[in-house]
Motif scaffolding. Structure first.
Motif, PDB file in Angstrom:
ATOM      1  N   LEU A   4     -21.149  18.669 -12.758  1.00 54.32           N
ATOM      2  CA  LEU A   4     -19.701  18.573 -12.853  1.00 54.32           C
ATOM      3  C   LEU A   4     -19.355  17.512 -13.884  1.00 54.32           C
ATOM      4  N   ILE A   5     -18.317  17.757 -14.666  1.00 55.72           N
ATOM      5  CA  ILE A   5     -17.904  16.828 -15.718  1.00 55.72           C
ATOM      6  C   ILE A   5     -16.437  16.499 -15.494  1.00 55.72           C
ATOM      7  N   PHE A   6     -16.118  15.204 -15.510  1.00 53.17           N
ATOM      8  CA  PHE A   6     -14.764  14.767 -15.196  1.00 53.17           C
ATOM      9  C   PHE A   6     -14.128  14.075 -16.393  1.00 53.17           C
ATOM     10  N   LEU A  25     -18.066  25.180 -21.778  1.00 58.55           N
ATOM     11  CA  LEU A  25     -17.777  24.673 -20.438  1.00 58.55           C
ATOM     12  C   LEU A  25     -16.806  25.610 -19.718  1.00 58.55           C
ATOM     13  N   LYS A  26     -16.665  25.374 -18.432  1.00 60.45           N
ATOM     14  CA  LYS A  26     -15.698  26.118 -17.625  1.00 60.45           C
ATOM     15  C   LYS A  26     -14.797  25.107 -16.918  1.00 60.45           C
ATOM     16  N   ARG A  27     -13.534  25.413 -16.832  1.00 63.32           N
ATOM     17  CA  ARG A  27     -12.558  24.525 -16.185  1.00 63.32           C
ATOM     18  C   ARG A  27     -12.356  24.953 -14.736  1.00 63.32           C
ATOM     19  N   LEU A  28     -12.565  24.033 -13.803  1.00 64.06           N
ATOM     20  CA  LEU A  28     -12.373  24.320 -12.386  1.00 64.06           C
ATOM     21  C   LEU A  28     -10.964  23.930 -11.937  1.00 64.06           C
ATOM     22  N   ARG A  29     -10.465  22.847 -12.514  1.00 64.94           N
ATOM     23  CA  ARG A  29      -9.139  22.326 -12.184  1.00 64.94           C
ATOM     24  C   ARG A  29      -8.813  21.279 -13.235  1.00 64.94           C
ATOM     25  N   ALA A  30      -7.600  20.851 -13.292  1.00 66.10           N
ATOM     26  CA  ALA A  30      -7.226  19.829 -14.278  1.00 66.10           C
ATOM     27  C   ALA A  30      -8.163  18.630 -14.172  1.00 66.10           C
ATOM     28  N   GLY A  31      -8.867  18.337 -15.241  1.00 60.99           N
ATOM     29  CA  GLY A  31      -9.750  17.184 -15.295  1.00 60.99           C
ATOM     30  C   GLY A  31     -11.155  17.434 -14.788  1.00 60.99           C
ATOM     31  N   ILE A  52     -16.128  15.455  -6.522  1.00 62.91           N
ATOM     32  CA  ILE A  52     -14.750  15.896  -6.762  1.00 62.91           C
ATOM     33  C   ILE A  52     -13.775  15.052  -5.942  1.00 62.91           C
ATOM     34  N   VAL A  53     -14.119  14.814  -4.662  1.00 57.02           N
ATOM     35  CA  VAL A  53     -13.267  14.004  -3.792  1.00 57.02           C
ATOM     36  C   VAL A  53     -13.105  12.601  -4.363  1.00 57.02           C
ATOM     37  N   THR A  54     -14.224  11.997  -4.771  1.00 54.24           N
ATOM     38  CA  THR A  54     -14.172  10.634  -5.302  1.00 54.24           C
ATOM     39  C   THR A  54     -13.361  10.565  -6.594  1.00 54.24           C
ATOM     40  N   TYR A  55     -13.454  11.597  -7.416  1.00 50.27           N
ATOM     41  CA  TYR A  55     -12.698  11.626  -8.669  1.00 50.27           C
ATOM     42  C   TYR A  55     -11.197  11.717  -8.406  1.00 50.27           C
ATOM     43  N   LEU A  56     -10.808  12.599  -7.495  1.00 48.43           N
ATOM     44  CA  LEU A  56      -9.384  12.809  -7.230  1.00 48.43           C
ATOM     45  C   LEU A  56      -8.774  11.709  -6.362  1.00 48.43           C
TER      46      LEU A  56
END
Length: 495
Positions: A4-6, A25-31, A52-56
């Protein structure tokens, strides 16, 4: 390896968006982006969801049922965060984050670098919360789960841990706005530790623990699964009409093979001298007595048509019969339940302190099965799986199995040397994988084969067994013997 890339800022976001446009790349959600193939994305999100949780929500903690499983359930993760209202964040169709408002400073512990979850005292309180929405059916695991979790913690860490959890929950309940849940939790802990009435408890595990009758819940699940499988089978019983000679001759080979399987090895001629002539073989006093003592039990028709009516009677029968068959081995504590854990290979049997409770819980499962072969198979597996004594459990399990058949006026089962590996393989599959078809097939086939032998004539019975290679080792006679038992094979369901 896929990752995953943030995007940490606007500049990075533009660069990553360009890579998406270029197909890199593929976009899963904004950012949030990934270099994974489309087919690999579900597994990636399932294993890296906490990133993902930690990023958001960098200040959030994983809570409620998610703090227990640490995996998405029904594609949902529950977190508690410093927000004012509840939110739902959807990461494509593969992950939904339910964001709950609440305190994020109290009762938390790390489970990944920079990622936290509710500590035991807190997740116990959280899982006692009442669910009000459909999605909340997976948010809180409920009172029954909490009872079982408390029993698990008690078994692993002792009373001190439950007392610590109770004190911790009480001291923080007001700050967490979970006073009602704290009162429930404290009541459950008091009941399990027998300092309060047990009528607040609802699960068999917790009630048994409070009564100091702990049992192995995993084994009970296994026994229930076996009973469910046996109820699906159309097992064929083979009626037996009692005859003094046939009973005696069948009992001889029952004892001979049952001991041989356990490593007490004699030639048939030697076993005949032990049982029919009462002669000890080559100063092998204990081995000779093993063969004779098992025979003495299984040839006693009155003994073998005695089956238990309740769990207490079952425990008494086990102790009495074990004392008889192990009389010559005082070091094995005949008739006394084991004090230490025993195992076979990688299989660890029921803990000593859980034996009586496990057998007691299993008795109600046994009593719901039809008499005859279903109960016989269940009883054999029950005793084998619990292994209640230091030694002699295999022989005892087969005695208990055949008592069920004798009571139902059906042929007892011999498990000949040549079929040893098939028999043990059936037990292994049942124990390790919860697969019961092989074990059921083994006993069903042997039930039919045993009924085919003319036990009234000893010489003829021995001739047939030797002709069918029943007395040979598996690698010497399995092909010949399998050809014979195939005549009695029935269709069995997968499982």
């Amino acid at each position: 390896m896929s990752q995953l890339i943030f995007a940490e800022n606007t500049v990075e976001s533009k660069k990553l968006a360009k890579s998406v446009a270029e197909g890199k790349l593929k976009r899963l959600r904004a950012g949030i982006y990934t270099d994974a193939k489309w087919e690999d994305i579900p597994n990636l999100i399932n294993s890296k969801w906490h990133q993902i949780v930690t990023y958001l929500y960098p200040d959030a903690m994983v809570s409620h049922s998610s703090a227990v499983y640490l995996l998405p359930k029904e594609n949902v993760i529950f977190i508690t965060a410093p927000v004012k209202i509840r939110k739902k964040v959807k990461i494509s169709d593969l992950l939904t984050i339910e964001v709950l408002p609440g305190n994020v400073e109290l009762l938390k512990e790390p489970f990944q670098p920079n990622a936290f979850r509710s500590s035991p005292a807190r997740y116990l309180l959280e899982n006692l919360q009442i669910s009000h929405k459909d999605v909340d059916s997976v948010k809180s695991l409920g009172k029954a789960w909490v009872e079982k979790e408390l029993c698990r913690l008690l078994e692993r860490y002792g009373e001190q841990e439950l007392n610590r959890i109770r004190d911790t929950a009480r001291s923080h309940a007001q700050s967490l706005n979970m006073k009602k849940e704290s009162d429930i939790l404290c009541g459950l802990i008091g009941a399990i530790l027998s300092t309060q009435p047990i009528d607040t408890l609802s699960t068999a595990t917790a009630i048994a623990t409070a009564k100091n009758e702990p049992f192995d819940p995993n084994r009970i699940n296994l026994f229930n699964a076996l009973a469910d499988y046996l109820k699906q089978c159309s097992l064929k019983g083979h009626p037996y009409n009692y005859n003094t000679a046939s009973w005696r001759h069948l009992s001889f080979f029952e004892s001979y093979f049952s001991n041989y399987i356990e490593g007490t090895e004699f030639e048939i001629d030697e076993a005949e001298k032990i049982i029919f002539e009462k002669n000890e073989i080559n100063h092998r006093h204990q081995d000779s007595h093993d063969v004779m003592s098992v025979f003495d039990v299984v040839q006693d028709y009155t003994e073998m048509i005695t089956v238990p009516n309740n769990a207490d009677e079952l425990m008494n029968l086990l102790s009495q019969r074990h004392a008889l068959i192990m009389e010559a081995r005082p070091e094995k504590r005949p008739g006394k339940l084991k004090l230490s854990i025993n195992k076979a290979g990688d299989s660890v049997f029921v803990k000593p302190e859980q034996v009586e409770g496990t057998i007691s819980q299993a008795f109600s499962v046994y009593s719901e099965l039809p008499e005859g072969l279903p109960r016989a198979i269940f009883m054999q597996f029950l005793i084998s799986e619990c292994h209640p004594f230091d030694d002699g459990n295999g022989r005892l399990s087969r005695i208990m199995m055949n008592a069920e058949l004798a009571y139902a006026e059906q042929f007892k089962i011999i498990v000949p040397t040549v079929h040893r590996e098939s028999y043990l393989n059936g037990l292994r599959q049942a124990t390790r994988n919860g697969k019961f078809r092989t074990l059921t097939k083994v006993f069903s086939d042997l039930h039919g084969y045993t009924s085919s032998v003319n036990w009234s004539d000893y010489a003829e019975a021995r001739y047939q067994l030797e002709k069918d290679y029943a007395d040979k080792l598996p690698d010497q006679g399995v092909a010949v013997f399998n050809k014979q038992i195939s005549k009695y094979r029935i269709e069995l369901p997968v499982g």
